[in-house]
Design an enzyme around this catalytic site. Structure first.
Site, PDB file in Angstrom:
ATOM      1  N   PHE A 139      -0.794  23.313   7.209  1.00 34.23           N
ATOM      2  CA  PHE A 139      -0.048  22.251   6.521  1.00 34.23           C
ATOM      3  C   PHE A 139      -0.678  22.049   5.154  1.00 34.23           C
ATOM      4  O   PHE A 139      -1.872  21.788   5.051  1.00 34.23           O
ATOM      5  CB  PHE A 139      -0.066  20.936   7.305  1.00 34.23           C
ATOM      6  CG  PHE A 139       0.747  19.866   6.619  1.00 34.23           C
ATOM      7  CD1 PHE A 139       2.131  19.827   6.740  1.00 34.23           C
ATOM      8  CD2 PHE A 139       0.133  18.916   5.803  1.00 34.23           C
ATOM      9  CE1 PHE A 139       2.880  18.863   6.082  1.00 34.23           C
ATOM     10  CE2 PHE A 139       0.880  17.949   5.141  1.00 34.23           C
ATOM     11  CZ  PHE A 139       2.259  17.926   5.280  1.00 34.23           C
ATOM     12  N   ASP A 224      -8.323  24.330   1.844  1.00 37.46           N
ATOM     13  CA  ASP A 224      -7.630  23.045   1.799  1.00 37.46           C
ATOM     14  C   ASP A 224      -8.375  22.110   2.752  1.00 37.46           C
ATOM     15  O   ASP A 224      -8.193  22.181   3.968  1.00 37.46           O
ATOM     16  CB  ASP A 224      -6.161  23.233   2.222  1.00 37.46           C
ATOM     17  CG  ASP A 224      -5.405  21.912   2.307  1.00 37.46           C
ATOM     18  OD1 ASP A 224      -6.049  20.849   2.305  1.00 37.46           O
ATOM     19  OD2 ASP A 224      -4.164  21.960   2.398  1.00 37.46           O
ATOM     20  N   LYS A 253      -7.058  12.837   0.732  1.00 35.43           N
ATOM     21  CA  LYS A 253      -7.093  11.745   1.714  1.00 35.43           C
ATOM     22  C   LYS A 253      -8.252  10.735   1.587  1.00 35.43           C
ATOM     23  O   LYS A 253      -8.057   9.657   1.068  1.00 35.43           O
ATOM     24  CB  LYS A 253      -7.010  12.328   3.122  1.00 35.43           C
ATOM     25  CG  LYS A 253      -5.612  12.935   3.375  1.00 35.43           C
ATOM     26  CD  LYS A 253      -5.356  13.237   4.822  1.00 35.43           C
ATOM     27  CE  LYS A 253      -3.882  13.500   5.093  1.00 35.43           C
ATOM     28  NZ  LYS A 253      -3.444  14.887   4.951  1.00 35.43           N
TER      29      LYS A 253
HETATM   30  C1  LIG Z   1      -2.265  15.553   4.338  1.00 36.56           C
HETATM   31  C2  LIG Z   1      -2.497  16.956   3.947  1.00 36.56           C
HETATM   32  C3  LIG Z   1      -1.956  17.507   2.764  1.00 36.56           C
HETATM   33  C4  LIG Z   1      -0.988  16.742   1.898  1.00 36.56           C
HETATM   34  O1  LIG Z   1      -1.588  15.641   1.304  1.00 36.56           O
HETATM   35  P1  LIG Z   1      -0.644  14.544   0.581  1.00 36.56           P
HETATM   36  O2  LIG Z   1      -1.649  13.613  -0.027  1.00 36.56           O
HETATM   37  O3  LIG Z   1       0.191  13.921   1.635  1.00 36.56           O
HETATM   38  O4  LIG Z   1       0.152  15.263  -0.431  1.00 36.56           O
HETATM   39  C5  LIG Z   1      -2.306  18.787   2.423  1.00 36.56           C
HETATM   40  N1  LIG Z   1      -3.123  19.523   3.195  1.00 36.56           N
HETATM   41  C6  LIG Z   1      -3.653  19.038   4.343  1.00 36.56           C
HETATM   42  C7  LIG Z   1      -4.572  19.891   5.138  1.00 36.56           C
HETATM   43  C8  LIG Z   1      -3.340  17.751   4.768  1.00 36.56           C
HETATM   44  O5  LIG Z   1      -3.831  17.291   5.913  1.00 36.56           O
END
Ligand SMILES: *Cc1c(COP(=O)(O)O)cnc(C)c1O
Length: 403
Positions: A139, A224, A253
């Site tokens: 994701f 990520d 986050k």
């Molecule tokens: C939450 C998340 C995103 C997206 O972050 P947003 O601030 O909602 O754009 C991207 N990568 C990972 C692994 C995430 O958990």
């Protein structure tokens, strides 16, 4: 005074229905607790999906925001911003990186990473080498670019045509990764532990094997860590536990302890590819958010939060393992630090609702994995309380027979 029902009726009229929301109307938070507008309190083991790593309204973050709010809220990136400089220095001191770019969300941090690897590869190898390998069940965000990068069909449905240039491989399989390399690949992007995809921890040595592949084919390795960075796994960055650094790290986050922020960290060699005018963000790295991020990250390392994350992570994992021994429909408990998934042979949605009614907030991902993401400051008593509620909820499933 408006009740939860009043607010929910109003939401029904004018708020876009992009989320399947629970009937909780949030009002106030402190530590691991969240209160709704009717005064009911919840033990928050979702923590804003790994945002509130320091709990709700950590006093040091709130104090930093209050102080900065009276001085300077916003200033264009046409000018130098001392707190942004300090945050960049801190992040580079604490990681493999030489430079930082600031934005406002995880998706934006990943967008910056994807722009950077394209430009780097084009300047070094020409325009045909632009593809990025990502993992199935990954994701990476909700923009057109990041849903293209994400290895899950459900986020893409209805939004084609997507951005070209992504290939997907099974997560945790170094051979599949090696076989996917072609002359058009320029980068690999992975979550060191997959969050939304079901709390998937790769087998030992996987990240090292991927690093070796990147070095062999001169590919850029992007981690990520939007969800698993900032202390969530028990170290400041998840990659530290594997001993293999990426070339680009994306964060968001929990970085500012609650308020919105995104960051992309990278090496000098890559950073030089994005010169003046090549990328930007109006709000990125503004003084207000950087004051919060500095306070949050300093608290994370100075106040024993990482130690607590590891200790409480072991404790929660151990107690969930005991529930696994008790209930046959629990298949596996897995995770790192305080990102823990409990895979079941049954759907988890009803359990999340039942836990909520009893005052515990958790989440279910990919249908059958309960995900636990408590604040990293969680106490043993709070873990015991959560386990008691969860045990009650699981017992009702056992009593009502298999779903
Ligand atoms: C939450 C998340 C995103 C997206 O972050 P947003 O601030 O909602 O754009 C991207 N990568 C990972 C692994 C995430 O958990």
């Amino acid at each position: 005074m408006s009740t939860s029902t009043d607010w929910i009726n109003r939401a029904d009229k004018h708020v876009m229905k992009t989320y399947g929301r629970y009937p909780i109307v949030a009002q106030r938070g402190e530590g691991c607790r969240l209160w709704d507008v009717d005064g009911k309190s919840y033990l928050d083991f979702l923590a804003g999906v790994a945002v509130n790593n320091l709990g709700h309204c950590h006093p040091k973050v709130v104090a930093a925001l209050r102080e900065q709010a009276g001085k300077l809220l916003h200033c264009s990136n046409f000018y130098h911003i001392p707190l942004q400089i300090e945050l960049a220095e801190w992040l580079c001191e604490q990681s493999f990186a030489d430079r930082a770019f600031f934005c406002n969300s995880g998706a934006e941090a990943n967008e910056a990473a994807m722009k950077l690897v394209r430009k780097h590869s084009r300047e070094k190898y020409g325009e045909d080498r632009f593809e990025v390998i990502t993992a199935l069940a990954s994701f990476h965000g909700r923009t057109i670019g990041t849903i293209s990068a994400t290895g899950q069909e459900k986020v893409k449905a209805g939004f084609t045509p997507l951005v070209p240039g992504f290939r997907y491989v099974p997560f945790g399989d170094p051979d599949a990764m090696r076989q996917a390399i072609t002359p058009s690949i320029c980068a690999i992007m992975l979550e060191p532990v997959q969050g939304e995809g079901g709390v998937n921890v790769p087998p030992p040595g996987y990240l090292k094997a991927v690093r070796d592949i990147c070095d062999e084919f001169d590919l850029v390795l992007i981690y990520d860590e939007v969800q698993v960075g900032c202390g969530r796994t028990g170290t400041l960055w998840a990659y530290e536990q594997e001993g293999v650094a990426p070339d680009i790290l994306t964060l968001a986050k929990a970085l500012a302890g609650g308020p919105p922020i995104g960051a992309m960290l990278t090496t000098e060699e890559l950073a030089k590819r994005l010169g003046p005018g090549s990328h930007g963000s109006t709000f990125g790295g503004n003084p207000l958010i950087c004051s919060a991020a500095l306070a949050a990250m300093q608290t994370m390392v100075d106040d024993g939060v990482l130690d607590n994350c590891r200790t409480m992570g072991n404790s929660l994992t151990g107690q969930l393992e005991q529930l696994k021994n008790k209930y046959t429909f629990i298949k596996e408990v897995r995770g790192r630090g305080l990102i823990i998934g409990m895979e079941m042979t049954i759907e988890g949605g009803a359990l999340v609702h039942a836990a909520m009614e009893r005052g515990l907030l958790i989440n279910c991902t990919v249908g059958n994995v309960l995900r636990f993401l408590p604040p990293l400051i969680v106490s043993r008593a709070e873990i015991d309380e959560a386990i008691t509620i969860l045990d009650e909820v699981l017992a009702t499933v056992e009593a009502s027979g298999p779903c």
